[in-house]
Design an enzyme around this catalytic site. Structure first.
Site, PDB file in Angstrom:
ATOM      1  CG  HIS A 155      47.508   9.579  34.872  1.00 42.47           C
ATOM      2  ND1 HIS A 155      48.511  10.207  35.344  1.00 42.47           N
ATOM      3  CD2 HIS A 155      47.491  10.174  33.564  1.00 42.47           C
ATOM      4  CE1 HIS A 155      49.233  11.026  34.609  1.00 42.47           C
ATOM      5  NE2 HIS A 155      48.552  10.923  33.273  1.00 42.47           N
ATOM      6  CG  HIS A 176      48.854   6.904  40.994  1.00 42.17           C
ATOM      7  ND1 HIS A 176      49.513   8.026  40.688  1.00 42.17           N
ATOM      8  CD2 HIS A 176      49.047   7.046  42.382  1.00 42.17           C
ATOM      9  CE1 HIS A 176      50.146   8.572  41.600  1.00 42.17           C
ATOM     10  NE2 HIS A 176      49.810   7.935  42.603  1.00 42.17           N
ATOM     11  CG  HIS A 190      46.839   8.869  46.447  1.00 48.82           C
ATOM     12  ND1 HIS A 190      47.238  10.149  46.643  1.00 48.82           N
ATOM     13  CD2 HIS A 190      47.885   8.104  46.081  1.00 48.82           C
ATOM     14  CE1 HIS A 190      48.415  10.202  45.918  1.00 48.82           C
ATOM     15  NE2 HIS A 190      48.747   9.079  45.810  1.00 48.82           N
ATOM     16  CD  GLU A 191      48.021   4.145  45.886  1.00 51.23           C
ATOM     17  OE1 GLU A 191      48.813   3.750  44.910  1.00 51.23           O
ATOM     18  OE2 GLU A 191      48.829   4.559  46.691  1.00 51.23           O
TER      19      GLU A 191
END
Length: 801
Positions: A574, A571, A567-568
């Protein structure tokens, strides 16, 4: 406002970047074409171009996280004088923070003076870039200082960072009340001779700044501005009290030991007071009791008591909502929700409610199926007692979920489940992330030695992101191991954003041998151009178990921890791939109800069989994860989904609906009552709800109402979109490592940052042939588009292994 931190508050909210120094003497030299913005020595990655080097990097990536002896040797390879914290040329000592703030402040003031004197057409055409540069100068100090003061172990450096932060933050607040900036931006946006020469990024940046100025009350007369500041300060103070003042109305409940049958007898003995057992209402004990106590009346009493917040806490919430409603009214908005949502994909509270109600309708059939299964177990219990069964109630849910799981949960019956962590060492998971990024996006993670002083702790690993042509794209600092005093919350910080460095900036730096155009932090030439860019520099914080220095066993991760890391990293990628010219819209600085999409998608990649085959290896034998274990994981997750996934979804939907109800204009009405709203909303939309006459006040425990006021729906919204894209673009994992699918997602979603409307991104990745794109409805956004996303549903949820 000039400080645009468009990030997800609980996980991803910050920004930083870094540049390679050219020569050992810490001087920069430029070629004769200085205006092209190209330093002589941009970091050379050509050695990484051959396959042997790539294999070495891949193996090193695993070893620096899994082998303590290897890491000690690797981390000592680069010696010499300090290049500065994060390679920032100013941060070689605590005093450097004030020097960085002073230099940046002077540059800000020079830009500000020039902007306020603009009168020519050319000056107006430069306005968006000038203000983005101004914002970047603020961010490059504020973001780094904010991160360092929270994560550096040295109190002296913490204090220095705090002082630098305060200096720039104060100046930022001055700029945010400068009406002339707002007037100039509006004038520029209204002039076609200006906007026709702006790039898409420049126009979007200018529009964002104008919206943020409006939210900050820039247009208000002096007396109302004063009230605006008072309201913001009061909201901050009351919100902090609400978030940190959670307390129950009742401290404890007393029962005879017989009434608590089902709980651990040894635990009951520890809580015994004379002839009764005292159950504390604060803490985890009520949840434990609700899962195990056989007596329904005892469960009911515990459940209702645990849902009653103190009167003082409810007063704090009421005051918080009243202040927010007044603030919105003062700035010309119908409600605080209208104010908050004006720059989100949702755009309005009406659209959010349409989305949530459609989502709840989509979820309802599954919740009813789950309750039916649990109610059947309750029927069995009462049949054994020879009694008629009362209706299924909220205090039954945790108890019968636990009972159902005891019968059906594969993980509880499988010896192999205890071995799962052995296949997910931190090093193999990092290796898997790099391999996945290579297959999807053509980029990989390369371990990089750091000179003394570059990192804030010896355990921090630096990874450089490199593409297939050996171009340096970003720097990621990984602080993943637990230690005393460290914040345990997993978080992504962008410490410096992507931004094109203008030829003028390069020329300015060339005039002084002591100044680097990016403070010494990472830069690179954008492929196919002569433009110099500051590269994203990112910090990832997690709290995984630190391997023992005397043991060869690495840090082994649970399924939940693996998904957290994915999940991290969602980011982070992105931030890496959104190579924008303007930092205001770089990476995760997009609409906050869109920012979680890449990271939620990454959670699905984490356990897709196609991805597991890339990395899940036993830390000792290097054998791949056996097929029977993969099937056990799948069955365990299906059992979770079958018995509590939909109810968990409904709980989140109801909280999001309550969040919207609390942030309409009603707090300004006489007799506003948060408890009445709670007990009106839940029976109307929830499958099971607290009895209306129970006087429960659970809203006092809803701490996210402070940080996520009127935007709690965002994560559900991104989950719904992620579920659709996972199904359509990646075919539920069948194309989880497919380059074509990855490029589509990158080009339609990731590369834009905040430089493209989120609705256009979603429509683009689904393609013109998707039914949702009929007549351009999805790309336009609005209430119908929000309802469409609600009807997509949420797909699968996360679950612990």
């Amino acid at each position: 406002m000039l400080k645009l931190l468009r990030r997800q508050p609980w996980t991803c909210r910050r920004c930083l970047l870094q540049q390679q120094r050219a020569l050992a003497n810490r001087r920069l030299y430029y070629n004769t074409n200085a205006t092209a913005g190209i330093p002589h020595n941009v970091q050379d990655y050509t050695v990484a171009g051959n396959e042997a080097a790539k294999r070495n990097d891949d193996n090193t990536l695993r070893m620096i996280f899994d082998s303590q002896p290897f890491w000690r040797e690797f981390s000592q390879r680069k010696s010499g004088s300090s290049a500065g914290l994060l390679q920032n040329q100013y941060l070689t000592s605590p005093e450097g923070f004030l020097k960085l703030a002073s230099v940046s402040l002077q540059k800000c003031q020079e830009i500000m003076a020039r902007v306020l004197e603009v009168s020519t057409l050319e000056g107006f055409r430069r306005l968006a870039k000038d203000l983005d540069r101004l914002s970047d100068l603020l961010c490059r100090v504020i973001d780094v200082a904010d991160f360092i003061r929270s994560n550096h172990p040295n109190p002296v450096i913490q204090d220095a960072a705090t002082q630098a932060y305060a200096i720039m933050f104060e100046y930022m607040n001055v700029l945010n009340t400068e009406t002339r900036l707002n007037d100039l931006l509006k004038r520029a946006l209204a002039d076609p001779e200006v906007t026709s020469h702006w790039s898409r990024e420049e126009k979007i940046t200018a529009e964002m700044l104008v919206r943020d100025f409006a939210k900050s009350g820039i247009h208000l007369p002096m007396e109302k501005k004063k009230r605006f500041v008072e309201l913001w300060n009061s909201i901050s103070a009351v919100g902090f009290q609400f978030q940190n003042g959670m307390e129950s109305k009742i401290n404890h409940l007393s029962f005879s030991k017989d009434k608590l049958r089902g709980m651990d007898p040894m635990l009951l003995d520890r809580m015994r007071r004379f002839t009764s057992v005292r159950i504390p209402i604060d803490g985890t004990m009520p949840n434990l009791a609700l899962k195990s106590v056989h007596d329904e009346e005892a469960r009911k009493e515990i459940y209702l008591a645990s849902r009653k917040a103190s009167n003082a806490q409810i007063r704090r919430l009421t005051r918080l909502l009243e202040l927010r409603a007044e603030l919105a009214q003062l700035t010309g908005y119908q409600s605080y929700a209208h104010m908050t949502l004006s720059d989100k994909m949702a755009r309005s509270p009406e659209a959010v409610n349409k989305f949530l109600l459609a989502l709840n309708s989509n979820n309802r059939q599954n919740t009813e199926k789950e309750i039916a299964k649990l109610d059947a177990l309750k029927l069995e219990d009462y049949a054994k007692l020879g009694q008629g069964k009362p209706p299924f109630s909220p205090w039954d849910h945790a108890y019968y979920v636990e009972k159902y799981a005891a019968r059906h949960d594969v993980s509880r019956k499988s010896r192999a489940i205890s071995q799962f962590r052995s296949f997910f060492s931190l090093g193999t998971v990092m290796q898997g992330l790099s391999r996945l990024f290579t297959r999807l996006y053509g980029v990989r993670l390369v371990p990089k030695e750091t000179p003394p002083g570059e990192t804030w702790n010896p355990d921090v690993r630096r990874l450089d992101v490199v593409d297939e042509s050996n171009n340096h794209l970003a720097v990621i600092y990984c602080d993943l191991f637990s230690r005393p005093g460290k914040n345990p919350n997993p978080t992504h910080f962008t410490l410096r954003c992507s931004r094109a460095i203008s030829p003028e900036e390069v020329s300015e730096a060339a005039l002084s041998s002591d100044i680097h155009p990016n403070d010494g932090m990472a830069t690179g030439i954008k492929p196919g151009t002569n433009t110099l860019y500051q590269l994203p520099t990112i910090a990832l914080i997690c709290d995984f178990t630190t391997p023992s220095p005397n043991s060869s066993e690495p840090s082994l991760l649970s399924k939940h921890s693996v998904q957290t890391l994915f999940h991290e990293m969602g980011h982070a990628i992105h931030s890496v791939l959104a190579r924008t010219d303007l930092q205001t819209i770089s990476g995760t600085r997009c609409a906050t109800d869109f920012v979680e999409l890449p990271s939620v998608i990454m959670e699905s990649f984490a356990t897709a069989p196609e991805v597991l085959s890339l990395y899940a290896r036993h830390w000792q034998t290097n054998q791949p994860l056996p097929e029977d274990m993969i099937q056990t994981m799948r069955l365990n997750h299906e059992n979770y989904e079958n018995i509590q996934g939909a109810m968990d979804n409904e709980a989140q939907i109801m909280m999001a609906l309550l969040d919207q109800a609390y942030h309409d204009s009603s707090p300004l009405n006489l007799g506003f009552d948060t408890t009445q709203i709670f007990h009106t909303l839940y029976p109307k939309h929830a499958t099971i709800a607290d009895p209306v006459n129970s006087q429960t006040t659970w809203q006092g425990y809803f701490g996210h109402l402070f940080n996520y006021g009127a935007s709690y729906y965002s994560y559900l919204f991104d989950r719904a979109i992620a579920s659709k894209l996972w199904s359509n673009t990646f075919q539920d994992g069948k194309l989880a490592t497919d380059r074509e699918a990855g490029e589509r997602f990158k080009n339609e979603v990731l590369r834009w940052g905040g430089g493209r409307d989120g609705w256009e991104c979603v429509a683009g990745v689904l393609g013109d042939n998707h039914p949702a794109n009929a007549n351009g409805k999805l790309a336009e956004g609005g209430e119908d588009a929000m309802m469409e996303v609600g009807l997509w549903g949420l797909g699968q949820s996360r679950s612990e292994m």
